[in-house]
Design a protein around this motif. Structure first.
Motif: not given
Ligand code: PLP
Length: 406
Positions: A122-124, A194-196, A218-220, A349-351
Protein backbone atom coordinates in the motif's frame (compact mmCIF):
# COMPACT_ATOMS: atom_id res chain seq x y z
CA UNK A 1 -9.56 66.98 0.56
CA UNK A 2 -12.46 68.43 -1.34
CA UNK A 3 -16.10 67.94 -0.55
CA UNK A 4 -16.43 65.93 -3.80
CA UNK A 5 -13.82 63.36 -2.78
CA UNK A 6 -15.70 62.49 0.40
CA UNK A 7 -19.09 62.44 -1.27
CA UNK A 8 -19.44 58.71 -1.86
CA UNK A 9 -18.92 58.02 1.81
CA UNK A 10 -20.91 60.88 3.25
CA UNK A 11 -24.03 61.10 1.13
CA UNK A 12 -26.62 58.36 0.97
CA UNK A 13 -27.03 56.74 -2.44
CA UNK A 14 -30.36 56.39 -4.24
CA UNK A 15 -31.51 53.43 -2.10
CA UNK A 16 -30.88 55.33 1.15
CA UNK A 17 -27.69 53.45 2.13
CA UNK A 18 -24.17 54.80 1.86
CA UNK A 19 -21.46 53.62 -0.52
CA UNK A 20 -19.76 51.57 2.22
CA UNK A 21 -22.96 49.60 2.78
CA UNK A 22 -23.89 49.23 -0.85
CA UNK A 23 -20.45 47.89 -1.75
CA UNK A 24 -21.22 45.03 0.65
CA UNK A 25 -24.83 44.46 -0.26
CA UNK A 26 -24.69 44.68 -4.04
CA UNK A 27 -26.55 41.93 -5.83
CA UNK A 28 -23.60 39.71 -6.76
CA UNK A 29 -25.57 36.87 -8.30
CA UNK A 30 -24.61 35.92 -11.83
CA UNK A 31 -27.29 37.73 -13.87
CA UNK A 32 -29.76 35.61 -15.81
CA UNK A 33 -28.81 35.56 -19.46
CA UNK A 34 -25.05 35.47 -18.87
CA UNK A 35 -23.59 32.22 -20.14
CA UNK A 36 -20.03 30.89 -20.27
CA UNK A 37 -18.41 27.47 -20.26
CA UNK A 38 -16.30 27.40 -17.06
CA UNK A 39 -17.91 26.34 -13.80
CA UNK A 40 -18.09 29.60 -11.80
CA UNK A 41 -15.82 29.87 -8.76
CA UNK A 42 -18.12 30.16 -5.74
CA UNK A 43 -15.94 31.09 -2.76
CA UNK A 44 -17.77 31.05 0.56
CA UNK A 45 -17.16 30.60 4.24
CA UNK A 46 -20.65 31.35 5.48
CA UNK A 47 -23.75 30.54 3.50
CA UNK A 48 -26.78 32.77 4.09
CA UNK A 49 -30.36 31.58 4.34
CA UNK A 50 -33.45 33.29 2.92
CA UNK A 51 -35.26 32.99 6.27
CA UNK A 52 -35.05 31.30 9.66
CA UNK A 53 -37.27 28.43 8.60
CA UNK A 54 -34.69 27.53 5.95
CA UNK A 55 -31.88 27.71 8.51
CA UNK A 56 -33.78 25.63 11.06
CA UNK A 57 -34.73 22.95 8.57
CA UNK A 58 -31.09 22.14 7.75
CA UNK A 59 -30.40 18.41 7.70
CA UNK A 60 -26.70 17.48 7.51
CA UNK A 61 -27.52 14.33 5.56
CA UNK A 62 -29.20 16.29 2.78
CA UNK A 63 -26.52 16.91 0.13
CA UNK A 64 -28.76 19.26 -1.86
CA UNK A 65 -28.91 21.89 0.92
CA UNK A 66 -26.24 24.58 1.16
CA UNK A 67 -25.13 24.67 4.76
CA UNK A 68 -21.62 26.04 5.20
CA UNK A 69 -18.71 26.80 2.88
CA UNK A 70 -16.58 24.15 4.52
CA UNK A 71 -18.97 21.42 3.44
CA UNK A 72 -19.87 22.42 -0.12
CA UNK A 73 -20.22 25.30 -2.54
CA UNK A 74 -21.66 25.13 -6.07
CA UNK A 75 -18.07 24.76 -7.38
CA UNK A 76 -17.11 21.85 -5.14
CA UNK A 77 -20.55 20.30 -5.68
CA UNK A 78 -20.06 20.28 -9.43
CA UNK A 79 -16.65 18.64 -9.02
CA UNK A 80 -18.13 16.03 -6.66
CA UNK A 81 -20.88 15.25 -9.19
CA UNK A 82 -18.38 14.78 -12.03
CA UNK A 83 -16.05 12.60 -9.95
CA UNK A 84 -18.85 10.38 -8.62
CA UNK A 85 -20.17 9.77 -12.12
CA UNK A 86 -16.66 9.04 -13.45
CA UNK A 87 -16.23 6.18 -11.00
CA UNK A 88 -19.82 4.97 -11.26
CA UNK A 89 -20.58 5.98 -7.66
CA UNK A 90 -23.46 8.00 -6.18
CA UNK A 91 -21.73 10.14 -3.53
CA UNK A 92 -18.44 12.03 -3.40
CA UNK A 93 -16.62 13.89 -0.64
CA UNK A 94 -13.59 16.13 -1.21
CA UNK A 95 -10.52 16.47 1.01
CA UNK A 96 -7.46 18.72 1.13
CA UNK A 97 -5.19 15.82 0.03
CA UNK A 98 -5.33 12.19 -0.98
CA UNK A 99 -3.95 11.25 2.41
CA UNK A 100 -6.70 13.24 4.17
CA UNK A 101 -9.22 11.20 2.16
CA UNK A 102 -7.54 7.97 3.34
CA UNK A 103 -7.52 9.27 6.91
CA UNK A 104 -11.24 10.08 6.71
CA UNK A 105 -12.03 6.48 5.75
CA UNK A 106 -10.32 5.27 8.93
CA UNK A 107 -11.94 7.88 11.17
CA UNK A 108 -15.39 7.44 9.63
CA UNK A 109 -15.53 3.67 9.85
CA UNK A 110 -13.16 2.44 12.55
CA UNK A 111 -13.38 2.61 16.31
CA UNK A 112 -11.24 1.33 19.12
CA UNK A 113 -11.15 -2.46 19.24
CA UNK A 114 -11.58 -2.85 15.47
CA UNK A 115 -9.22 -4.65 13.11
CA UNK A 116 -8.07 -3.40 9.67
CA UNK A 117 -6.27 -5.26 6.89
CA UNK A 118 -3.89 -3.35 4.59
CA UNK A 119 -2.03 -4.76 1.56
CA UNK A 120 1.73 -4.97 2.07
CA UNK A 121 2.37 -2.83 -1.03
CA UNK A 122 0.00 0.00 0.00
CA UNK A 123 0.87 3.68 -0.41
CA UNK A 124 3.44 4.32 2.35
CA UNK A 125 1.63 7.09 4.25
CA UNK A 126 -1.49 4.88 4.40
CA UNK A 127 0.63 2.29 6.24
CA UNK A 128 2.04 4.97 8.53
CA UNK A 129 -1.45 6.29 9.21
CA UNK A 130 -2.67 2.80 10.13
CA UNK A 131 0.32 2.19 12.39
CA UNK A 132 -0.24 5.53 14.11
CA UNK A 133 -3.92 4.71 14.74
CA UNK A 134 -2.93 1.29 16.05
CA UNK A 135 -0.45 2.83 18.50
CA UNK A 136 -2.71 5.64 19.62
CA UNK A 137 -6.31 4.47 19.40
CA UNK A 138 -6.45 0.77 20.26
CA UNK A 139 -7.17 -0.67 16.86
CA UNK A 140 -5.19 -3.43 15.16
CA UNK A 141 -3.78 -3.01 11.66
CA UNK A 142 -2.41 -6.08 9.92
CA UNK A 143 -0.66 -6.31 6.57
CA UNK A 144 -1.42 -8.96 3.99
CA UNK A 145 0.13 -10.32 0.81
CA UNK A 146 -1.42 -8.22 -1.99
CA UNK A 147 -1.63 -11.37 -4.16
CA UNK A 148 -3.69 -13.26 -1.55
CA UNK A 149 -6.94 -13.20 -3.58
CA UNK A 150 -9.83 -15.03 -1.94
CA UNK A 151 -7.35 -16.34 0.65
CA UNK A 152 -8.15 -13.06 2.44
CA UNK A 153 -11.02 -14.98 4.06
CA UNK A 154 -8.59 -16.82 6.36
CA UNK A 155 -7.33 -13.48 7.75
CA UNK A 156 -10.74 -12.05 8.62
CA UNK A 157 -11.47 -11.96 12.37
CA UNK A 158 -14.78 -11.23 14.08
CA UNK A 159 -13.60 -7.64 14.74
CA UNK A 160 -12.24 -7.02 11.22
CA UNK A 161 -14.14 -3.97 9.94
CA UNK A 162 -12.21 -2.72 6.93
CA UNK A 163 -10.00 -4.16 4.19
CA UNK A 164 -7.92 -1.75 2.15
CA UNK A 165 -7.04 -2.56 -1.45
CA UNK A 166 -4.65 -0.91 -3.85
CA UNK A 167 -4.24 -2.17 -7.40
CA UNK A 168 -1.63 -1.89 -8.69
CA UNK A 169 0.60 -0.88 -5.79
CA UNK A 170 2.04 2.45 -6.86
CA UNK A 171 5.69 1.44 -6.37
CA UNK A 172 5.88 -2.32 -6.93
CA UNK A 173 2.88 -2.66 -9.26
CA UNK A 174 1.38 -5.99 -8.14
CA UNK A 175 -2.24 -6.09 -9.31
CA UNK A 176 -4.59 -7.47 -6.70
CA UNK A 177 -7.55 -9.71 -7.51
CA UNK A 178 -9.98 -7.00 -6.40
CA UNK A 179 -13.18 -8.88 -7.34
CA UNK A 180 -12.16 -11.94 -5.31
CA UNK A 181 -11.19 -9.96 -2.19
CA UNK A 182 -14.25 -7.70 -2.38
CA UNK A 183 -16.58 -10.68 -2.82
CA UNK A 184 -15.18 -12.53 0.22
CA UNK A 185 -15.26 -9.32 2.29
CA UNK A 186 -18.90 -8.66 1.40
CA UNK A 187 -19.89 -12.23 2.24
CA UNK A 188 -18.27 -11.76 5.64
CA UNK A 189 -19.76 -8.31 6.24
CA UNK A 190 -16.42 -6.46 6.07
CA UNK A 191 -16.17 -3.11 4.26
CA UNK A 192 -13.63 -2.62 1.47
CA UNK A 193 -11.89 0.60 0.45
CA UNK A 194 -9.63 0.85 -2.59
CA UNK A 195 -6.96 3.46 -3.24
CA UNK A 196 -7.83 3.83 -6.93
CA UNK A 197 -5.37 6.65 -7.64
CA UNK A 198 -3.35 4.62 -10.15
CA UNK A 199 -6.29 4.30 -12.53
CA UNK A 200 -7.59 7.87 -12.00
CA UNK A 201 -11.04 6.25 -12.02
CA UNK A 202 -10.60 5.96 -15.79
CA UNK A 203 -9.07 2.50 -16.11
CA UNK A 204 -10.68 0.61 -13.23
CA UNK A 205 -14.27 0.72 -11.96
CA UNK A 206 -14.32 -0.47 -8.32
CA UNK A 207 -18.09 -0.49 -7.82
CA UNK A 208 -18.55 -3.05 -10.59
CA UNK A 209 -16.54 -5.40 -8.38
CA UNK A 210 -18.45 -4.88 -5.12
CA UNK A 211 -15.89 -2.53 -3.55
CA UNK A 212 -17.59 -0.17 -1.08
CA UNK A 213 -15.33 2.90 -1.13
CA UNK A 214 -13.01 4.39 -3.75
CA UNK A 215 -10.31 6.87 -2.75
CA UNK A 216 -8.48 9.09 -5.23
CA UNK A 217 -5.51 11.38 -4.82
CA UNK A 218 -6.86 14.07 -7.16
CA UNK A 219 -3.39 15.57 -6.71
CA UNK A 220 -2.31 13.25 -9.52
CA UNK A 221 -4.04 13.03 -12.93
CA UNK A 222 -7.20 14.95 -11.96
CA UNK A 223 -5.12 18.02 -11.12
CA UNK A 224 -2.69 17.26 -13.91
CA UNK A 225 -0.66 20.39 -13.20
CA UNK A 226 1.50 19.48 -10.17
CA UNK A 227 -0.10 22.47 -8.45
CA UNK A 228 -3.15 21.23 -6.50
CA UNK A 229 -3.47 18.89 -3.53
CA UNK A 230 -6.87 17.25 -3.18
CA UNK A 231 -8.48 13.89 -2.50
CA UNK A 232 -11.87 12.28 -2.99
CA UNK A 233 -13.91 9.49 -1.47
CA UNK A 234 -16.62 8.07 -3.72
CA UNK A 235 -19.29 5.66 -2.48
CA UNK A 236 -22.57 4.11 -3.59
CA UNK A 237 -24.20 3.24 -0.27
CA UNK A 238 -26.05 6.05 1.58
CA UNK A 239 -25.16 4.85 5.06
CA UNK A 240 -21.42 4.56 4.35
CA UNK A 241 -21.53 8.01 2.75
CA UNK A 242 -23.20 9.47 5.84
CA UNK A 243 -20.64 7.94 8.20
CA UNK A 244 -17.80 9.37 6.10
CA UNK A 245 -19.54 12.70 5.71
CA UNK A 246 -20.05 13.02 9.44
CA UNK A 247 -16.37 12.27 10.12
CA UNK A 248 -15.42 14.93 7.58
CA UNK A 249 -17.66 17.49 9.31
CA UNK A 250 -16.27 16.58 12.73
CA UNK A 251 -12.68 16.97 11.58
CA UNK A 252 -13.42 20.35 10.01
CA UNK A 253 -11.70 19.73 6.70
CA UNK A 254 -12.70 21.32 3.44
CA UNK A 255 -11.39 22.35 0.03
CA UNK A 256 -11.20 25.74 -1.61
CA UNK A 257 -13.41 26.66 -4.55
CA UNK A 258 -10.31 27.93 -6.35
CA UNK A 259 -8.61 24.53 -6.09
CA UNK A 260 -11.83 22.82 -7.22
CA UNK A 261 -11.98 25.10 -10.23
CA UNK A 262 -8.41 24.12 -11.18
CA UNK A 263 -9.35 20.45 -11.07
CA UNK A 264 -12.57 21.14 -13.03
CA UNK A 265 -10.41 22.84 -15.65
CA UNK A 266 -8.15 19.79 -15.99
CA UNK A 267 -10.81 17.06 -16.00
CA UNK A 268 -11.86 17.38 -19.67
CA UNK A 269 -8.34 16.56 -20.87
CA UNK A 270 -7.66 13.84 -18.29
CA UNK A 271 -8.61 10.88 -20.46
CA UNK A 272 -6.47 12.08 -23.38
CA UNK A 273 -3.55 12.81 -21.05
CA UNK A 274 -3.87 9.40 -19.39
CA UNK A 275 -3.76 7.68 -22.78
CA UNK A 276 -0.72 9.72 -23.85
CA UNK A 277 1.10 8.88 -20.58
CA UNK A 278 0.18 5.23 -21.10
CA UNK A 279 1.57 5.10 -24.66
CA UNK A 280 4.82 6.83 -23.71
CA UNK A 281 5.34 4.78 -20.54
CA UNK A 282 4.69 1.51 -22.36
CA UNK A 283 7.22 2.47 -25.05
CA UNK A 284 9.88 3.44 -22.52
CA UNK A 285 9.28 0.39 -20.32
CA UNK A 286 9.54 -1.88 -23.35
CA UNK A 287 12.79 -0.25 -24.39
CA UNK A 288 14.21 -0.43 -20.86
CA UNK A 289 13.18 -4.07 -20.52
CA UNK A 290 15.43 -5.01 -23.41
CA UNK A 291 18.48 -3.35 -21.84
CA UNK A 292 21.20 -5.28 -20.13
CA UNK A 293 21.26 -3.02 -17.03
CA UNK A 294 17.64 -3.92 -16.17
CA UNK A 295 16.77 -7.16 -14.35
CA UNK A 296 12.98 -6.65 -14.33
CA UNK A 297 10.36 -4.21 -15.53
CA UNK A 298 7.41 -3.81 -13.17
CA UNK A 299 4.54 -2.63 -15.35
CA UNK A 300 1.05 -4.15 -14.95
CA UNK A 301 0.54 -4.50 -18.69
CA UNK A 302 3.69 -6.66 -18.95
CA UNK A 303 3.20 -10.40 -18.66
CA UNK A 304 5.70 -11.05 -15.88
CA UNK A 305 4.20 -8.42 -13.54
CA UNK A 306 2.50 -10.15 -10.58
CA UNK A 307 -1.24 -9.90 -11.13
CA UNK A 308 -0.92 -9.20 -14.86
CA UNK A 309 -3.90 -11.50 -15.51
CA UNK A 310 -6.02 -9.47 -13.08
CA UNK A 311 -4.90 -6.35 -14.90
CA UNK A 312 -5.87 -7.79 -18.29
CA UNK A 313 -9.26 -8.83 -16.95
CA UNK A 314 -10.19 -5.74 -14.92
CA UNK A 315 -8.31 -2.70 -16.28
CA UNK A 316 -8.59 -0.71 -19.50
CA UNK A 317 -5.29 1.20 -19.35
CA UNK A 318 -2.14 1.89 -17.40
CA UNK A 319 -1.14 5.58 -17.29
CA UNK A 320 2.41 6.85 -16.91
CA UNK A 321 3.78 4.96 -13.92
CA UNK A 322 6.12 1.95 -13.86
CA UNK A 323 9.20 0.71 -12.01
CA UNK A 324 12.34 -1.13 -12.99
CA UNK A 325 14.68 -3.31 -10.96
CA UNK A 326 18.31 -2.83 -11.90
CA UNK A 327 20.76 -5.67 -12.14
CA UNK A 328 22.13 -6.50 -8.70
CA UNK A 329 25.70 -5.89 -9.85
CA UNK A 330 25.15 -2.13 -9.43
CA UNK A 331 25.75 -0.46 -6.08
CA UNK A 332 23.08 1.94 -4.80
CA UNK A 333 25.57 4.80 -5.21
CA UNK A 334 25.77 4.06 -8.96
CA UNK A 335 21.98 4.00 -9.22
CA UNK A 336 21.81 7.28 -7.31
CA UNK A 337 24.34 8.84 -9.70
CA UNK A 338 22.27 7.59 -12.65
CA UNK A 339 19.14 9.24 -11.20
CA UNK A 340 20.82 12.53 -10.38
CA UNK A 341 22.30 12.78 -13.87
CA UNK A 342 18.87 12.60 -15.52
CA UNK A 343 17.92 16.00 -16.90
CA UNK A 344 14.27 15.55 -17.88
CA UNK A 345 13.19 13.19 -15.10
CA UNK A 346 12.93 15.29 -11.93
CA UNK A 347 13.30 13.71 -8.49
CA UNK A 348 9.87 13.93 -6.84
CA UNK A 349 6.94 11.91 -5.49
CA UNK A 350 3.68 13.37 -6.72
CA UNK A 351 3.10 12.19 -10.28
CA UNK A 352 0.14 12.90 -12.58
CA UNK A 353 1.35 16.19 -14.02
CA UNK A 354 3.02 16.99 -17.33
CA UNK A 355 6.60 16.52 -16.07
CA UNK A 356 8.44 13.21 -15.91
CA UNK A 357 9.61 12.08 -12.47
CA UNK A 358 11.90 9.49 -10.93
CA UNK A 359 12.25 8.08 -7.38
CA UNK A 360 14.42 5.24 -5.99
CA UNK A 361 12.80 3.03 -3.34
CA UNK A 362 14.26 0.56 -0.84
CA UNK A 363 11.44 -1.95 -1.00
CA UNK A 364 12.50 -4.52 1.65
CA UNK A 365 12.21 -1.87 4.39
CA UNK A 366 8.67 -1.03 3.19
CA UNK A 367 7.26 -4.54 3.82
CA UNK A 368 6.28 -6.64 6.79
CA UNK A 369 4.01 -9.40 5.43
CA UNK A 370 5.86 -10.52 2.32
CA UNK A 371 9.43 -11.03 1.18
CA UNK A 372 10.55 -8.90 -1.73
CA UNK A 373 11.97 -11.27 -4.36
CA UNK A 374 14.36 -8.88 -6.14
CA UNK A 375 17.94 -8.10 -5.17
CA UNK A 376 18.71 -5.09 -7.35
CA UNK A 377 17.72 -1.46 -6.77
CA UNK A 378 14.17 -0.39 -7.65
CA UNK A 379 13.59 2.87 -9.47
CA UNK A 380 10.11 4.20 -10.23
CA UNK A 381 9.56 6.30 -13.32
CA UNK A 382 6.61 8.55 -14.05
CA UNK A 383 6.48 9.36 -17.75
CA UNK A 384 5.14 12.84 -18.44
CA UNK A 385 4.15 14.58 -21.65
CA UNK A 386 7.62 15.38 -23.01
CA UNK A 387 8.56 13.94 -26.41
CA UNK A 388 9.29 10.32 -25.61
CA UNK A 389 12.39 10.34 -27.85
CA UNK A 390 13.97 12.96 -25.60
CA UNK A 391 13.09 10.97 -22.49
CA UNK A 392 14.70 7.85 -23.94
CA UNK A 393 17.87 9.79 -24.88
CA UNK A 394 17.98 11.23 -21.37
CA UNK A 395 17.88 7.77 -19.76
CA UNK A 396 20.30 6.34 -22.31
CA UNK A 397 22.90 9.05 -21.70
CA UNK A 398 22.73 8.59 -17.96
CA UNK A 399 22.92 4.78 -18.16
CA UNK A 400 26.00 5.15 -20.30
CA UNK A 401 27.64 7.66 -18.01
CA UNK A 402 26.99 5.87 -14.70
CA UNK A 403 26.25 2.20 -15.32
CA UNK A 404 28.54 1.63 -18.24
CA UNK A 405 25.63 0.82 -20.57
CA UNK A 406 26.29 0.75 -24.29
C1 PLP B 1 -0.16 10.54 -4.04
C2 PLP B 1 -0.92 9.37 -3.54
C3 PLP B 1 -1.73 9.48 -2.41
C4 PLP B 1 -1.82 10.72 -1.55
O1 PLP B 1 -2.14 11.88 -2.21
P1 PLP B 1 -1.74 13.31 -1.59
O2 PLP B 1 -2.71 14.23 -2.23
O3 PLP B 1 -0.33 13.55 -1.99
O4 PLP B 1 -1.93 13.21 -0.11
C5 PLP B 1 -2.45 8.36 -2.02
N1 PLP B 1 -2.36 7.21 -2.70
C6 PLP B 1 -1.58 7.06 -3.78
C7 PLP B 1 -1.53 5.75 -4.48
C8 PLP B 1 -0.83 8.13 -4.24
O5 PLP B 1 -0.06 7.98 -5.30
Amino acid sequence: MTQDNRKPFDTPEANGWHWQTNILHADTQVPAGFAAMPVPVARASTVVFPDLAAMRSLDWKNDSQWRYGLHATPTSMELMRRLASLEGGRHCLLFPSGLAAISNVYFGLIKSGDDVLVPDNAYGPNREHGDWLAESFGITVRYYDPMIGEGIGALIRPNTKLIWLEAPGSVTMEVQDVPAIARVARERGVLTAIDNTYSAGLAFRPFEHQVDISVQALTKYQSGGSDVLMGSVVTVDDDIHHRLKQARMRMGVGVSADDCSLVLRSLPSMRLRFEAHDRAATALATWLGARDEIAAVLHPAFEDCPGHRNFRRDFTGAGGLFSVVFHERYAQAQIDAFIEALRLFKIGFSWGGAHSLVVPYRVPSMRTATTWPHKGALVRFYVGLEDVRDLQSDIEASLKAHLGGA
